[in-house]
Design a protein around this motif. Structure first.
Motif, PDB file in Angstrom:
ATOM      1  N   TRP A  19      20.647  29.182  45.189  1.00  0.00           N
ATOM      2  CA  TRP A  19      21.647  28.736  44.222  1.00  0.00           C
ATOM      3  C   TRP A  19      21.282  28.979  42.767  1.00  0.00           C
ATOM      4  CZ3 TRP A  19      26.324  27.151  45.830  1.00  0.00           C
ATOM      5  CH2 TRP A  19      26.455  26.748  47.153  1.00  0.00           C
ATOM      6  N   PRO A  20      20.135  29.528  42.414  1.00  0.00           N
ATOM      7  CA  PRO A  20      19.783  29.625  40.998  1.00  0.00           C
ATOM      8  C   PRO A  20      20.840  30.342  40.160  1.00  0.00           C
ATOM      9  CG  PRO A  20      17.900  30.173  42.320  1.00  0.00           C
ATOM     10  CD  PRO A  20      19.072  30.063  43.257  1.00  0.00           C
ATOM     11  N   CYS A  21      21.007  29.820  38.966  1.00  0.00           N
ATOM     12  CA  CYS A  21      21.929  30.436  38.009  1.00  0.00           C
ATOM     13  C   CYS A  21      21.442  30.087  36.616  1.00  0.00           C
ATOM     14  CB  CYS A  21      23.347  29.921  38.221  1.00  0.00           C
ATOM     15  SG  CYS A  21      24.510  30.676  37.051  1.00  0.00           S
ATOM     16  N   ASN A  22      21.570  31.020  35.708  1.00  0.00           N
ATOM     17  CA  ASN A  22      21.134  30.761  34.340  1.00  0.00           C
ATOM     18  C   ASN A  22      22.291  30.351  33.439  1.00  0.00           C
ATOM     19  OD1 ASN A  22      22.197  33.318  34.564  1.00  0.00           O
ATOM     20  ND2 ASN A  22      20.822  34.244  33.092  1.00  0.00           N
ATOM     21  N   CYS A  34      25.767  21.524  43.777  1.00  0.00           N
ATOM     22  CA  CYS A  34      24.325  21.356  43.926  1.00  0.00           C
ATOM     23  C   CYS A  34      23.753  20.741  42.654  1.00  0.00           C
ATOM     24  CB  CYS A  34      23.647  22.676  44.247  1.00  0.00           C
ATOM     25  SG  CYS A  34      23.795  23.934  42.993  1.00  0.00           S
ATOM     26  N   ASP A  35      22.616  20.101  42.796  1.00  0.00           N
ATOM     27  CA  ASP A  35      21.973  19.476  41.641  1.00  0.00           C
ATOM     28  C   ASP A  35      20.967  20.455  41.021  1.00  0.00           C
ATOM     29  OD1 ASP A  35      19.616  19.393  43.198  1.00  0.00           O
ATOM     30  OD2 ASP A  35      20.025  17.346  43.862  1.00  0.00           O
ATOM     31  N   GLU A  36      20.320  20.021  39.948  1.00  0.00           N
ATOM     32  CA  GLU A  36      19.395  20.899  39.226  1.00  0.00           C
ATOM     33  C   GLU A  36      18.205  21.322  40.085  1.00  0.00           C
ATOM     34  OE1 GLU A  36      19.729  22.532  36.303  1.00  0.00           O
ATOM     35  OE2 GLU A  36      21.749  21.715  36.353  1.00  0.00           O
ATOM     36  N   LEU A  37      17.743  20.452  40.965  1.00  0.00           N
ATOM     37  CA  LEU A  37      16.626  20.814  41.845  1.00  0.00           C
ATOM     38  C   LEU A  37      17.040  21.941  42.791  1.00  0.00           C
ATOM     39  CD1 LEU A  37      13.767  20.403  42.869  1.00  0.00           C
ATOM     40  CD2 LEU A  37      14.641  18.621  44.394  1.00  0.00           C
ATOM     41  N   GLU A  38      18.222  21.823  43.381  1.00  0.00           N
ATOM     42  CA  GLU A  38      18.715  22.893  44.259  1.00  0.00           C
ATOM     43  C   GLU A  38      18.903  24.190  43.480  1.00  0.00           C
ATOM     44  OE1 GLU A  38      21.543  21.187  47.665  1.00  0.00           O
ATOM     45  OE2 GLU A  38      22.097  20.500  45.654  1.00  0.00           O
ATOM     46  N   ALA A  40      17.219  25.200  41.045  1.00  0.00           N
ATOM     47  CA  ALA A  40      15.921  25.770  40.688  1.00  0.00           C
ATOM     48  C   ALA A  40      15.122  26.247  41.901  1.00  0.00           C
ATOM     49  CB  ALA A  40      15.110  24.733  39.918  1.00  0.00           C
ATOM     50  N   THR A  41      15.588  25.921  43.095  1.00  0.00           N
ATOM     51  CA  THR A  41      14.856  26.257  44.313  1.00  0.00           C
ATOM     52  C   THR A  41      15.215  27.663  44.783  1.00  0.00           C
ATOM     53  OG1 THR A  41      14.840  23.946  44.959  1.00  0.00           O
ATOM     54  CG2 THR A  41      14.390  25.567  46.685  1.00  0.00           C
ATOM     55  N   ILE A  42      14.197  28.457  44.960  1.00  0.00           N
ATOM     56  CA  ILE A  42      14.400  29.809  45.488  1.00  0.00           C
ATOM     57  C   ILE A  42      13.855  29.822  46.906  1.00  0.00           C
ATOM     58  CG2 ILE A  42      13.827  32.245  45.241  1.00  0.00           C
ATOM     59  CD1 ILE A  42      13.570  31.725  42.217  1.00  0.00           C
ATOM     60  N   GLN A  43      14.741  29.912  47.853  1.00  0.00           N
ATOM     61  CA  GLN A  43      14.331  29.890  49.253  1.00  0.00           C
ATOM     62  C   GLN A  43      13.748  31.239  49.657  1.00  0.00           C
ATOM     63  OE1 GLN A  43      17.625  28.633  51.629  1.00  0.00           O
ATOM     64  NE2 GLN A  43      17.871  26.720  50.521  1.00  0.00           N
ATOM     65  N   LYS A  44      12.810  31.192  50.567  1.00  0.00           N
ATOM     66  CA  LYS A  44      12.199  32.417  51.082  1.00  0.00           C
ATOM     67  C   LYS A  44      13.001  32.927  52.273  1.00  0.00           C
ATOM     68  CE  LYS A  44       7.507  31.460  49.623  1.00  0.00           C
ATOM     69  NZ  LYS A  44       7.620  32.077  48.356  1.00  0.00           N
TER      70      LYS A  44
END
Length: 125
Positions: A19-22, A34-38, A40-44
């Motif tokens: 979900w990362p977005c700038n 999604c919240d800020e933690l989600e 910032a999370t980059i799944q492998k």
């Protein structure tokens, strides 16, 4: 130059589970779901770029595919995604990458690919 053998016989929607977005757009579903933690999370990925390319081989699919490569956030070409995009291009497929085009280093890295790969690479902005 494309040949008759370059005919596209499949369309595959490849969704990257991140979900990362700038950006922080008030209308965007990323910010609403999604919240800020989600964010910032980059799944492998579970599988390596080579495993993905083998699974999507032209022989196995019965011909070339156009593959839409998009994260849930639809905005970033994350560094770990570059190898997956390159492996799909190396397998001989066409790849559309969805991006907000703000990740200049990642875009520049892709633009250094051989001409035969660049002929099959598209950006959806």
């Amino acid at each position: 130059m494309f040949k008759k053998s370059d005919k596209i016989v499949n369309y595959i929607e490849l969704v990257v589970p991140t979900w990362p977005c700038n950006f922080r757009c008030h209308y965007c579903y990323v910010g609403q779901h999604c919240d800020e933690l989600e964010r910032a999370t980059i799944q492998k990925f579970e599988y390596s770029p080579k495993q993905l390319a083998d699974a999507l081989s032209i022989k196995r699919l019965g011909g070339r595919a156009i593959i839409n490569f998009c994260a849930h956030g639809e905005t970033l070409i994350l560094p770990q995604n570059l190898e997956y995009i390159k492996s799909i291009l190396s397998a001989g497929h066409f790849v559309m990458v969805v991006s907000n085009m703000t990740q200049t280093n990642a875009i520049n890295d892709l633009l250094k690919l051989p001409a035969e790969h660049l002929e099959r690479l598209f950006f959806k902005c």
